[in-house]
Enzyme design. Structure first.
Site, short mmCIF file in Angstrom:
data_model
loop_
_atom_site.label_atom_id
_atom_site.label_comp_id
_atom_site.label_asym_id
_atom_site.label_seq_id
_atom_site.Cartn_x
_atom_site.Cartn_y
_atom_site.Cartn_z
N GLU A 219 -32.80 -8.56 -5.47
CA GLU A 219 -31.81 -9.20 -6.33
C GLU A 219 -32.33 -10.43 -7.07
O GLU A 219 -32.14 -10.55 -8.28
CB GLU A 219 -30.54 -9.53 -5.54
CG GLU A 219 -29.71 -8.31 -5.13
CD GLU A 219 -30.17 -7.67 -3.84
OE1 GLU A 219 -31.16 -8.16 -3.26
OE2 GLU A 219 -29.55 -6.69 -3.40
N HIS B 29 -19.81 -8.15 3.26
CA HIS B 29 -19.55 -7.24 2.14
C HIS B 29 -18.12 -7.35 1.63
O HIS B 29 -17.60 -6.41 1.04
CB HIS B 29 -19.79 -5.78 2.56
CG HIS B 29 -21.23 -5.36 2.55
ND1 HIS B 29 -22.16 -5.84 3.44
CD2 HIS B 29 -21.91 -4.50 1.76
CE1 HIS B 29 -23.33 -5.27 3.20
NE2 HIS B 29 -23.20 -4.46 2.19
C1 LIG Z 1 -29.41 -7.72 -0.17
C2 LIG Z 1 -28.75 -6.40 -0.19
N1 LIG Z 1 -28.83 -5.64 -1.30
C3 LIG Z 1 -28.26 -4.44 -1.35
C4 LIG Z 1 -27.56 -3.97 -0.28
C5 LIG Z 1 -26.88 -2.61 -0.34
N2 LIG Z 1 -27.61 -1.67 0.54
C6 LIG Z 1 -27.21 -1.44 1.79
S1 LIG Z 1 -28.26 -0.43 2.60
C7 LIG Z 1 -29.26 -0.31 1.26
C8 LIG Z 1 -30.49 0.52 1.33
C9 LIG Z 1 -31.40 0.03 2.39
O1 LIG Z 1 -32.51 0.85 2.45
P1 LIG Z 1 -33.55 0.71 3.62
O2 LIG Z 1 -33.89 -0.72 3.81
O3 LIG Z 1 -34.65 1.64 3.33
O4 LIG Z 1 -32.74 1.15 4.91
P2 LIG Z 1 -32.15 2.60 5.26
O5 LIG Z 1 -30.76 2.63 4.79
O6 LIG Z 1 -33.01 3.61 4.62
O7 LIG Z 1 -32.22 2.65 6.76
C10 LIG Z 1 -28.76 -1.05 0.20
C11 LIG Z 1 -29.38 -1.14 -1.12
C12 LIG Z 1 -27.46 -4.80 0.85
N3 LIG Z 1 -26.75 -4.44 1.92
N4 LIG Z 1 -28.08 -5.99 0.88
#
Ligand SMILES: Cc1ncc(C[n+]2csc(CCOP(=O)(O)OP(=O)(O)O)c2C)c(N)n1
Ligand SMILES: [Mg+2]
Lengths: 327, 331
Positions: free
Chosen positions: B65, B134
């Protein structure tokens, strides 16, 4: 911990224990999905099915008082570190006996008694906390280590690189465990990660390795080495675990248009962490199918009674809403 | 009026239509954020845009971000007009430096030489059972900062009109969409229209009490007004639509007319939008008021997960109704 070779019998018990832990996580998550589908659980949850070997392999290399920080996909980490099924389910349903008295829910389970400093709904948000816990362990001379779980998606967060730099400079006992499940939400990690993942840690002089995250024995053996290093004062490490989530990003993501069914099948059939361990132990003549069946039955009983407990548990009293804002 | 004028869209569709229309009319407009392209955004608000505009203008980013917000600022300073998508309002804490110390300052610090025509698009609103990280409504944070404009669409019509104005504005704008309203339908003209910033809308005219309500709280205030009508109190509901610029005069005039005012907003109550607006009314309408201005915001607690707790933290129509009744001496 010492490196002396353990008795084969103990080793088998340890491996069966890891199988049991993985089976418990899987059964727990399948039940969470049912709770969602039957509209008994408020909100959403991110299931850990498919990734069990990472949490279990890592946490079985830790002591009870070692620290972990977890993620939005955190149920597996919490259970692997020793959380109770009953109180986990209760938290997911927003009930009073839940780990956070219903205030946290799926993405915020914390259990200091098992060293769990909390799941985190901010991607990469716990990198500072884990590193700070390692600094604290070093300052207090406690011998504890801290493990930071995070996904491939969190590799995008600058905070991670700031704290890895400091962890390396100050030789902190922290291990960064990257769960690379190939996707962050609906985007393949190939589109978001430039270069080699472990090379990012190596740039800070941090010892970094990549392993098959579906092989719990390998994850555990690797992690034991990294934990010993950290306890000896040799500083941080980075472990990339290649893994896969069987379900969608969260329980509501059922179409999964961003990946193919073939890819899913490959991971689920060829590389399933429970099957891999079971067939290896069977092949070595150390256990037979009945052993694993018994474990599955035990686990199912535990999950069934856990969910019943949570469904019957009371909601928090409305007066609790403004309790705990300050210490 | 042509039929098209009464066509209904959801709030989410209205946002998308605004973005699409502006992208068609101005090639400098592009959108950048997480899962905005093929996935069409986790809230599904951008589905189809990448098919029309391609990945050069609907740009998926890593989960970075601060990084892509900064890239947006740089692009805006050099001839582009970016829309920076910050999925949840809670994540503006991550983009804060780029918004507050960079985007908001550049025009002033450069003596007016450099413009930053950027839109930060994000969300507010609780009760989605998403817990404390959230669910926040943090629009007061950016409303505090000179150099930023802040828009809070309260329905589909506003969602389209305010977004178009934001995109055409030469200053940085932060627009907070109510994530619980994405599926709410309402009339949205198919033709091009904009809603000027700093012009409040009287959503419901009334005589006895003014209810100033923002974003998600407009339907709550309208619900309260209906309850009040049943007991003979005529409530005026007024939506400022932008917290900055703020249509102080309209708020003051309404309070002067009714002589009582309540301000309702989903941000935390303390040091919040309600405090600012209440003080505007108290100063501007002091000699016309029959009662102190009443503020109702979200409870001053991190948003709890459990539904039985979470619902207590957000102002409801019945809470606003009771407060209005008390203010009118009918408690
Ligand atoms: C700072 C932030 N940006 C965006 C999000 C929205 N979000 C939640 S999970 C996610 C994907 C996370 O991917 P990863 O770290 O690979 O974990 P996975 O879900 O694959 O276990 C996103 C973009 C968030 N929770 N926090
Ligand atoms: Mg991932």
């Amino acid at each position: 911990m010492t490196t002396q070779a353990r008795e084969p019998r103990m080793e088998l018990e340890q491996h069966l224990h890891m199988y049991r832990q993985m089976a418990k996580i899987r059964a727990f998550e399948e039940q969470v999905n049912e709770l969602y589908k039957s509209a008994k659980m408020p909100g959403l949850a991110h299931l850990y099915v498919g990734e069990e070997a990472v949490a279990v392999g890592v946490c079985e290399a830790l002591h009870r008082d070692d620290f972990i920080t977890s993620t939005h996909r955190g149920h597996g980490h919490c259970l692997a570190k020793g959380a109770s099924v009953n109180r986990m389910f209760a938290e997911l349903l927003g009930k009073e006996p839940g780990y956070c008295r219903g205030k946290g829910g799926s993405m915020h389970i914390a259990d200091p008694e098992t060293g769990n400093l909390g799941a985190n709904a901010i991607v990469g948000g716990s990198a500072g906390i884990a590193t700070g816990a390692a600094l604290s362990a070093k300052m207090r001379g406690s011998g504890q280590v801290a493990v930071c779980f995070f996904g491939d998606g969190a590799l995008g967060q600058g905070l991670l690189y700031e704290v890895m730099n400091m962890a390396a400079l100050w030789t902190l006992p922290v291990i960064y465990v990257c769960e690379n499940n190939l996707y962050g939400e609906y985007t393949p990690c190939g589109d978001t990660v430039a270069g080699e993942i472990p090379a990012r840690a190596r740039a800070f002089g941090i010892h970094a390795e990549s392993v098959d995250g579906q092989d719990v024995q390998l994850v555990n053996a690797t992690m034991r080495r990294l934990v010993e290093r950290a306890r000896r004062g040799e500083g941080p490490a980075f472990l990339e675990c290649k893994t896969y989530r069987y379900y969608g990003h969260h329980v509501g993501d059922v179409n999964r248009e961003y990946r193919t069914r073939e890819e899913e099948r490959e991971w689920m059939t060829g590389r399933d962490p429970l099957q891999t361990l079971a067939s290896r132990l069977t092949g070595q003549g150390l256990a037979d199918a009945s052993v694993f069946e018994r474990i599955q039955t035990d686990v199912k009983t535990e999950i069934d009674s856990g969910v019943q407990y949570a469904l019957a548990a009371p909601y928090p009293d409305p007066s609790e809403v403004d309790e705990d804002v300050y210490a | 009026m042509p039929d098209a004028a009464v066509r209904e869209l959801t709030y989410g569709e209205a946002v998308k239509e605004a973005i699409a229309e502006e992208m068609r009319r101005d090639p400098r407009v592009f959108l950048i954020g997480e899962d905005v392209a093929e996935a069409g955004h986790p809230f599904k608000t951008l589905v189809g845009l990448v098919q029309e505009f391609g990945t050069d203008r609907i740009i998926d980013t890593p989960i970075s971000e601060p990084g892509y917000a900064g890239i947006g600022v740089g692009a805006a300073m050099t001839g582009m007009r970016p829309i920076v998508d910050v999925m949840f309002g809670d994540f503006i804490t991550l983009t804060m430096d780029q918004m507050v110390n960079q985007a908001a300052k550049v025009h002033y610090m450069s003596g007016g030489k450099i413009k930053v025509p950027i839109v930060f698009r994000t969300t507010l609103g609780a009760t989605r059972r998403s817990a404390a990280q959230h669910s926040q409504s943090l629009h007061a944070w950016v409303s505090h900062v000179p150099g930023l404009k802040v828009a809070l669409p309260s329905g589909p019509y506003e969602a389209k009109g305010l977004m178009k104005t934001a995109i055409r504005d030469d200053s940085p704008v932060v627009i907070f969409e109510d994530k619980m309203m994405y599926r709410v339908k309402g009339p949205v003209p198919a033709e091009d229209y904009t809603i000027p910033f700093g012009v409040a809308k009287v959503t419901r005219a009334g005589r006895d009490i003014t209810i100033v309500a923002t974003s998600s709280m407009v339907p709550v205030a309208l619900g309260a007004a209906t309850l009040l009508e049943a007991i003979g109190i005529s409530a005026e509901v007024i939506d400022p639509r932008t917290t900055w610029p703020l249509d102080k005069q309209a708020l003051i005039d309404s309070a002067k007319k009714t002589s009582r005012a309540i301000v309702v907003d989903e941000g935390y109550e303390r040091y919040g939008v309600t405090a600012e607006i209440a003080s505007v009314i108290a100063e501007g309408a002091f000699y016309h008021l029959d009662a102190p201005v009443k503020r109702i915001g979200a409870m001053d607690v991190p948003v709890p997960f459990s539904p039985v707790l979470e619902d207590l933290t957000v102002p409801s129509s019945s809470v606003v109704f009771e407060a209005a009744k008390a203010l009118c001496g009918k408690a």
